[in-house]
Design an enzyme around this catalytic site. Structure first.
Site, PDB file in Angstrom:
ATOM      1  N   ASP A  80       0.915  -1.137   0.000  1.00 55.58           N
ATOM      2  CA  ASP A  80       0.000   0.000   0.000  1.00 55.58           C
ATOM      3  C   ASP A  80       0.958   1.190   0.000  1.00 55.58           C
ATOM      4  O   ASP A  80       1.544   1.520   1.038  1.00 55.58           O
ATOM      5  CB  ASP A  80      -0.880   0.014   1.252  1.00 55.58           C
ATOM      6  N   HIS A  81       1.145   1.811  -1.167  1.00 52.67           N
ATOM      7  CA  HIS A  81       2.263   2.756  -1.265  1.00 52.67           C
ATOM      8  C   HIS A  81       2.078   3.991  -0.377  1.00 52.67           C
ATOM      9  O   HIS A  81       3.038   4.686  -0.089  1.00 52.67           O
ATOM     10  CB  HIS A  81       2.552   3.132  -2.724  1.00 52.67           C
ATOM     11  N   HIS A  92      -5.930   2.734   1.240  1.00 50.09           N
ATOM     12  CA  HIS A  92      -5.137   3.866   1.731  1.00 50.09           C
ATOM     13  C   HIS A  92      -5.795   4.570   2.918  1.00 50.09           C
ATOM     14  O   HIS A  92      -5.166   4.816   3.941  1.00 50.09           O
ATOM     15  CB  HIS A  92      -4.908   4.897   0.614  1.00 50.09           C
TER      16      HIS A  92
END
Ligand code: NAD
Length: 484
Positions: A173-174, A236
């Site tokens: 999950d950047h 996110h």
């Protein structure tokens, strides 16, 4: 080993990030990168593509350092759906293992469409690609999306867990690789001033905004199948909220942090039908000037009911947060591109400056803003006396913004995350329990939305979303801190 090694993500983000790690000495001699995808290609051609990927990301690709780095890259054509074909990868991996003395340590990065994740994981095991050396590691890195609802996510997880243990799986999950998201823990657990007030006695509400300025662009066919709730909220936003809501971990380790995030998500109230309908609103952008509305973007069906905007209220049923809502919103084609968290404190119970003849304006709430992007920093709004004669108060701000030179040195999310994978640190990845609680929450909203045809389009591009998003918060006698 990069599956999808010729894809957009690999060229644009993964290889340049790996090069940054190399430049900083985090990778030295004992490593090899095996790229794989369906197309046939020689090692030389693959290396030329890597060189271009480094140059395109602003590196000096003709330096000795770059060519030394690129010399560690190899390519093997391979169709992931063909089980028999995994033997070619196994041979290639074993050769590289010997050549670079890798001692059997392997990382499998799946940078391709999620429908292949299960098959690949299974074949990696059954076809003997996973190292059997008991002192070596096998790590599986997977890109988003992780399912499209709880059931499909569980199915995928069951498939992965036949081959890999939970601690071997790194779900990207950047947002968790972003500097200021990682800073939430420092801010909270490094400051008595902050953490002692971090609860429902002192915080009125918390707002999380992930705002995008662009429309769907070239991702339309993927996006139309997903929508803002699945694409942004489930992963996110839920990750950010869990970092804001969790209790202090026993220690700063991946196991302890994950345990607290899971506990927080477990106490997130899953809405019944009526509450889901009241506490979440959706939107889809209309047309402006010569820009089409969402339904007339390329590759979007003209009757699409996919939401390009979501706003919602989250409630935790626990001692720390009961009664303090978390408002979240995200969308495309909004006023600006930014991510921020606004923590709104309660006003003093008594405003002693508001005596009958006073000229003072009422005290403003203290607001702690965490700026995540594009600029990183914090801002704390306090009330202070004006410098004039007499006695009046005004809100002032204490700001800390990371300066441009420091920002330029800040590693990109993918660099941090790849570094974490190399170290075997799962802190900044989503664990299965986190993913599953997030899906269960989001599924309930989706279920309610699927019962009713939305009135789309309902917001003007370059605004902050539909009127319903304002009503959602105004109903609680509150306002979005960021407003136009
Ligand atoms: P892409 O379509 O550019 O690349 C896909 C790769 O998979 C290519 O190398 C292709 O050759 C390979 N491939 C396809 N079918 C194959 C098969 N049967 N056997 C072997 N190889 C096969 O995709 P991408 O944009 O690089 O995205 C990869 C993953 O990363 C996806 O899960 C995506 O959702 C995720 N992701 C991408 C981005 C991005 O910015 N591109 C951002 C976030 C997440």
């Amino acid at each position: 080993m990069f599956f999808g090694g010729t894809g957009d993500l690999a060229y644009r983000k993964l290889y340049p990030s790996l090069f940054n790690l190399y430049k900083k000495g985090n990778l030295r001699t004992h490593f090899a990168v095996l790229g794989t995808s369906r197309q046939t290609m020689t090692d030389d051609k693959f290396r030329a593509a890597i060189k271009k990927s480094l140059a395109d990301s602003g590196n000096r690709a003709d330096s000795k350092e770059a060519s030394d780095f690129i010399s560690h890259f190899y390519y093997q054509a391979h169709d992931v759906t063909d089980t028999a074909h995994y033997s070619v990868l196994k041979d290639a991996a074993e050769k590289l293992d010997k050549k670079y003395k890798l001692q059997g340590n392997r990382i499998f990065y799946l940078s391709m469409a999620p429908q292949f994740f299960g098959t690949i994981a299974q074949d990696l095991k059954t076809q003997g690609l996973m190292s059997t050396n008991k002192d070596a590691f096998n790590r599986l890195v997977i890109e988003k999306p992780f399912g499209r609802d709880y059931d499909s996510a569980k199915q995928l997880n069951d498939a992965l867990s036949k081959s890999f243990e939970e601690e071997q799986i790194f779900r990207i999950d950047h947002y968790l690789g972003k500097e200021m998201i990682q800073n939430i823990e420092a801010l909270r657990f490094g400051n008595t001033l902050v953490e002692s007030l971090w609860n429902n006695r002192y915080i009125d509400n918390i707002q999380v905004t992930l705002s995008e300025k662009l429309g769907v662009e070239e991702r339309a066919s993927y996006y139309d199948n997903s929508g803002a709730l699945r694409d942004m909220v489930q992963n996110h936003i839920m990750q950010i909220v869990s970092l804001l809501a969790m209790e202090q971990p026993v220690a700063f380790t991946d196991t302890d942090i994950r345990a607290e995030k899971v506990k927080a998500l477990r106490s997130l109230r899953v809405y019944n039908v009526a509450d889901a309908a009241t506490n979440f609103v959706r939107g889809q952008y209309g047309a402006i000037d010569n820009q089409p509305d969402y339904r007339h973007e390329d590759n979007v069906p003209h009757d699409s009911t996919t939401e390009t905007f979501v706003a919602g209220k989250l409630l935790f049923d626990n001692y720390r947060w009961s009664g303090t809502p978390f408002y979240v919103r995200t969308g495309k084609m909004l006023a600006d591109k930014f991510t921020r968290v606004d923590v709104v404190f309660k006003k003093p119970l008594v405003d002693i400056f508001a005596f009958p003849q006073s000229q003072s304006t009422p005290l403003a709430a203290n607001v702690l803003t965490i700026f995540v992007e594009p600029h990183a920093g914090f801002s704390l709004q306090l009330n202070a006396k004006t410098a004039d004669a007499g006695f009046q108060t005004e809100p002032i701000k204490l700001d800390y913004m990371v300066d441009a030179a420091k920002s330029a040195e800040t590693p990109e999310p993918y660099e941090r995350l790849l570094h974490d994978v190399l170290k075997g640190d799962g802190t900044n990845f989503s664990s299965w329990p986190e993913v599953s609680y997030a899906w269960k929450f989001v599924d309930q909203i989706r279920r309610v939305w699927d019962l009713q045809e939305p009135q789309f389009p309902n917001y003007t591009p370059h605004s902050m979303g539909p009127a319903a998003a304002e009503e959602l918060i105004q109903r609680d006698h509150r306002e979005w801190i960021y407003r136009l």
